[in-house]
Design a protein around this motif. Structure first.
Motif, PDB file in Angstrom:
ATOM      1  N   UNK A 180       0.700  23.435  17.749  1.00  0.00           N
ATOM      2  CA  UNK A 180       1.128  22.305  18.533  1.00  0.00           C
ATOM      3  C   UNK A 180       1.522  22.747  19.930  1.00  0.00           C
ATOM      4  N   UNK A 181       1.383  21.866  20.914  1.00  0.00           N
ATOM      5  CA  UNK A 181       1.721  22.211  22.291  1.00  0.00           C
ATOM      6  C   UNK A 181       3.199  22.579  22.407  1.00  0.00           C
ATOM      7  N   UNK A 182       4.061  21.866  21.698  1.00  0.00           N
ATOM      8  CA  UNK A 182       5.486  22.171  21.774  1.00  0.00           C
ATOM      9  C   UNK A 182       5.785  23.564  21.210  1.00  0.00           C
ATOM     10  N   UNK A 183       5.049  23.952  20.168  1.00  0.00           N
ATOM     11  CA  UNK A 183       5.221  25.296  19.604  1.00  0.00           C
ATOM     12  C   UNK A 183       4.810  26.350  20.624  1.00  0.00           C
ATOM     13  N   UNK A 184       3.717  26.087  21.341  1.00  0.00           N
ATOM     14  CA  UNK A 184       3.275  27.018  22.378  1.00  0.00           C
ATOM     15  C   UNK A 184       4.331  27.119  23.476  1.00  0.00           C
ATOM     16  N   UNK A 185       4.896  25.987  23.867  1.00  0.00           N
ATOM     17  CA  UNK A 185       5.934  25.997  24.903  1.00  0.00           C
ATOM     18  C   UNK A 185       7.121  26.859  24.467  1.00  0.00           C
ATOM     19  N   UNK A 186       7.457  26.783  23.184  1.00  0.00           N
ATOM     20  CA  UNK A 186       8.558  27.590  22.659  1.00  0.00           C
ATOM     21  C   UNK A 186       8.233  29.075  22.766  1.00  0.00           C
TER      22      UNK A 186
END
Length: 216
Positions: A180-186
């Protein structure tokens, strides 16, 4: 959300062209112009743009100095996108080190200019991997590489950093790694913290300079 842009270039023709391109793009507004880097800090404090599109080579105060002064003087500085005529421009490399979020070639097509502004405004970087490799070639810092080898990255963080080095956005990295994009951001945030990097652009420069990402 409307992206506000400050144009900084000593050539009026370039400012006029960029203003026309960006001003006619939905969701982007040009809030001001400057003809020299010496005007940047005052203009930013007055206009509070989201993005500064800055010529890297100007006769009085260049884009490197202007970027450095901006990062030091403004607590929450806008994203800086430097523009240049040549891909392998040492001025660009120094501007990236001082805090620019990426660079754009003056010969870029209008759609590419618009996309670059939108990209940096969202927190991503605009990098040309081949050009970055050329810029850091000969600047490899073996002692930095030694220090970086002691950074305790997770396997996923290493993957993310290498993909960042290829110029991939968060969305592209998410697709590549099936995350997920949010996981990548993390993962990106964690990687930046471990590197002590201000942003993803600086992280990529560090990764290349240290040899973590091999220059080929």
């Amino acid at each position: 959300m409307t992206i506000s842009v400050l144009l900084v270039d000593d050539e009026e023709l370039v400012r006029t062209g960029m203003s026309a391109i960006l001003g006619n793009s939905p969701g982007i507004t040009v809030v001001g112009e400057a003809s020299d880097g010496s005007e940047v800090v005052a203009k930013v404090l007055e206009l509070r743009p989201d993005v500064v599109l800055m010529d890297v080579r100007m006769p009085r105060v260049d884009g490197i100095t202007a970027t450095r002064e901006l990062m030091a003087a403004v607590s929450d500085p806008p994203r800086v996108l430097v523009i240049t005529t040549f891909e392998r421009d040492d001025y660009v490399y120094e501007a990236l080190r001082e805090g620019a979020s990426g660079f754009l070639l003056k010969r870029s097509r209008p759609a590419e200019i618009v996309q670059a502004v939108r990209t940096v405004a969202t927190g991503d970087s605009v990098l040309f991997p081949a050009a970055i490799r050329g810029l850091v070639s000969g600047r490899l810092n073996k002692s930095a590489g030694g220090r970086l080898s002691h950074v305790q990255f997770t396997e996923r963080e290493e993957e993310v950093l290498r993909l960042m080095g290829q110029g991939m956005s968060n969305a592209e990295i998410a697709d590549e790694l099936c995350l997920g994009v949010q996981t990548v951001k993390t993962h990106v945030s964690s990687t930046l913290a471990k590197l002590g990097a201000r942003d993803r652009t600086q992280a990529v420069v560090i990764a290349y300079e240290s040899g973590f990402i091999e220059v080929r």
